[in-house]
Design a protein around this motif. Structure first.
Motif, short mmCIF file in Angstrom:
data_model
loop_
_atom_site.label_atom_id
_atom_site.label_comp_id
_atom_site.label_asym_id
_atom_site.label_seq_id
_atom_site.Cartn_x
_atom_site.Cartn_y
_atom_site.Cartn_z
N ILE A 184 0.60 -7.11 0.41
CA ILE A 184 1.70 -8.01 0.04
C ILE A 184 2.71 -7.28 -0.85
O ILE A 184 3.91 -7.27 -0.58
N GLY A 185 2.21 -6.69 -1.94
CA GLY A 185 3.10 -6.03 -2.88
C GLY A 185 3.79 -4.81 -2.31
O GLY A 185 4.97 -4.56 -2.59
N GLY A 186 3.07 -4.05 -1.48
CA GLY A 186 3.64 -2.82 -0.94
C GLY A 186 4.33 -2.96 0.38
O GLY A 186 5.14 -2.10 0.77
N GLY A 187 4.04 -4.05 1.13
CA GLY A 187 4.60 -4.20 2.47
C GLY A 187 5.42 -5.46 2.67
O GLY A 187 6.63 -5.40 2.94
N LEU A 188 4.80 -6.62 2.50
CA LEU A 188 5.49 -7.88 2.76
C LEU A 188 6.63 -8.13 1.79
O LEU A 188 7.56 -8.87 2.10
N SER A 189 6.57 -7.49 0.62
CA SER A 189 7.65 -7.66 -0.36
C SER A 189 8.99 -7.16 0.19
O SER A 189 10.06 -7.58 -0.26
N LEU A 190 8.94 -6.28 1.19
CA LEU A 190 10.16 -5.74 1.79
C LEU A 190 10.90 -6.79 2.62
O LEU A 190 12.07 -6.62 2.95
N THR A 191 10.19 -7.87 2.97
CA THR A 191 10.80 -8.92 3.80
C THR A 191 11.43 -10.03 2.97
O THR A 191 11.89 -11.03 3.52
N ALA A 192 11.43 -9.89 1.66
CA ALA A 192 11.92 -10.95 0.78
C ALA A 192 13.38 -11.30 1.07
O ALA A 192 14.20 -10.42 1.38
N SER A 193 13.69 -12.58 0.96
CA SER A 193 15.06 -13.04 1.17
C SER A 193 15.99 -12.49 0.08
O SER A 193 15.60 -12.37 -1.08
N SER A 194 17.21 -12.15 0.49
CA SER A 194 18.19 -11.65 -0.46
C SER A 194 19.04 -12.77 -1.06
O SER A 194 19.91 -12.52 -1.91
N ASN A 195 18.80 -14.00 -0.64
CA ASN A 195 19.55 -15.14 -1.18
C ASN A 195 19.20 -15.35 -2.65
O ASN A 195 18.07 -15.05 -3.07
#
Length: 335
Positions: free
Chosen positions: A235-246
């Motif tokens: 999650i911290g190293g991979g899925l965090s890259l998909t976070a919304s920029s809003n």
């Protein structure tokens, strides 16, 4: 819902620091009385999990805003309200000092708004009482969503009150409140659904891991800790890259009221803010969860993993430092 220093004055900051410190002291006392030594690694890993999960901002459809998982309710369900509150303090402190997420002056406010309500209102008064005699999945979902919504509504309302009491911004209390409450209602529903999904999964797979308001569970941790550690890294190293920029709920609310996500503080308050910012500039090695002066996604991945490790170390280290748990040769029931 991480408040910036520009929203508050030192007097409000000091008041909220004091309130959070008193609650932390009481929580330390209560956790010592529980004396469940097996909670030490779970506090560390669960806090790391929540830190990593908070990095994933999800879009609120039709609003242009985003929200993120807060995690206080989940920590309270897994660890009890007192250990959950202490774990949230470690998360929010690391976010503030290492990543400049939330102001140093506002840290006491952020602890109160994001940890106190979730652990002592959402969990202690709502969730725990609702699931005592009914642990059916649909009831857990309802209880978790209700607890999450109320916790975030109280937290959002506190942000507006703390801002109003400070009186250093151009934000209109009525307009700010009208933006903050609905957007955090939506965020609360999503967080409640996420939390209930995690709780139901654990209940079905490893029911002994759920605290359910009691501190006396005998837990087998090894497989759980290994699996959760892997999940934290993913999650911290991979899925965090998909976070919304809003912009998140707080930033979005400020944007709707003022036309900008940036708030200029009153000149009377600027000295304290400048001092706090100077300290934060020195401690924040990875501002905004990235390498300084770099937009590389590697910085986000590194920040997610490093932050999770830091949070786990601080949680476990503080548990040992404050001697929260001691080997007594007796179970908590016998002590």
């Amino acid at each position: 819902m991480h408040m910036a220093d520009a929203l508050i004055v030192p007097a409000v900051a000091a008041t909220m620091y004091a309130a959070s410190a008193v609650t932390a002291g009481y929580s330390i006392k209560k956790v010592k009385l529980e004396n469940d030594i097996k909670k030490i690694p779970v506090m560390g890993i669960m806090a790391a999990f929540v830190f990593a999960a908070q990095m994933i901002n999800f879009t609120i459809p039709g609003t242009g805003a985003s929200g993120h998982f807060s995690g206080g309710l989940l920590l309270a369900i897994m660890l009890g309200p007192y250990a959950g509150f202490l774990s949230m303090i470690s998360i929010l402190t690391v976010q503030c000092l290492l990543f400049a997420d939330g102001g140093i002056l506002a840290l006491g406010c952020n602890i109160w708004n994001m940890a106190f309500y979730a652990c002592f209102i959402g969990y202690f008064l709502i969730y725990r009482n609702m699931v005592k005699k009914n642990t059916k999945p649909q009831w857990i979902i309802f209880a978790t969503v209700l607890a999450s919504v109320i916790s975030l509504q109280l937290g959002a309302f506190s942000v507006t009150l703390q801002t109003l009491a400070s009186g250093v911004t151009e934000l209109s209390f009525v307009q700010f409140l009208a933006m903050m409450q609905p957007i955090h209602l939506a965020i609360g529903v999503i967080e409640g659904l996420i939390t209930s999904a995690v709780v139901i999964f654990i209940k079905n797979a490893r029911p002994e891991l759920l605290n359910m308001g009691e501190a006396n569970n005998k837990m087998e941790f090894k497989k759980f800790l290994v699996i959760l550690s892997i999940v934290v890294v993913l999650i911290g190293g991979g899925l965090s890259l998909t976070a919304s920029s809003n912009p998140d709920g707080l930033e979005w609310s400020i944007l709707k009221v003022t036309g900008s996500t940036e708030i200029e503080s009153d000149t009377v308050n600027s000295g304290a803010i400048d001092q706090a910012a100077e300290i934060q500039n020195k401690t924040a090695l990875f501002p905004n969860y990235s390498f300084k002066d770099s937009d590389s996604k590697t910085g986000t991945t590194f920040s997610g993993v490093l932050g999770s490790v830091f949070v786990a170390i601080i949680c476990i280290g503080c548990a040992v430092l404050f001697k929260l748990f001691k080997k007594t040769g007796k179970t908590p029931k016998e002590a």
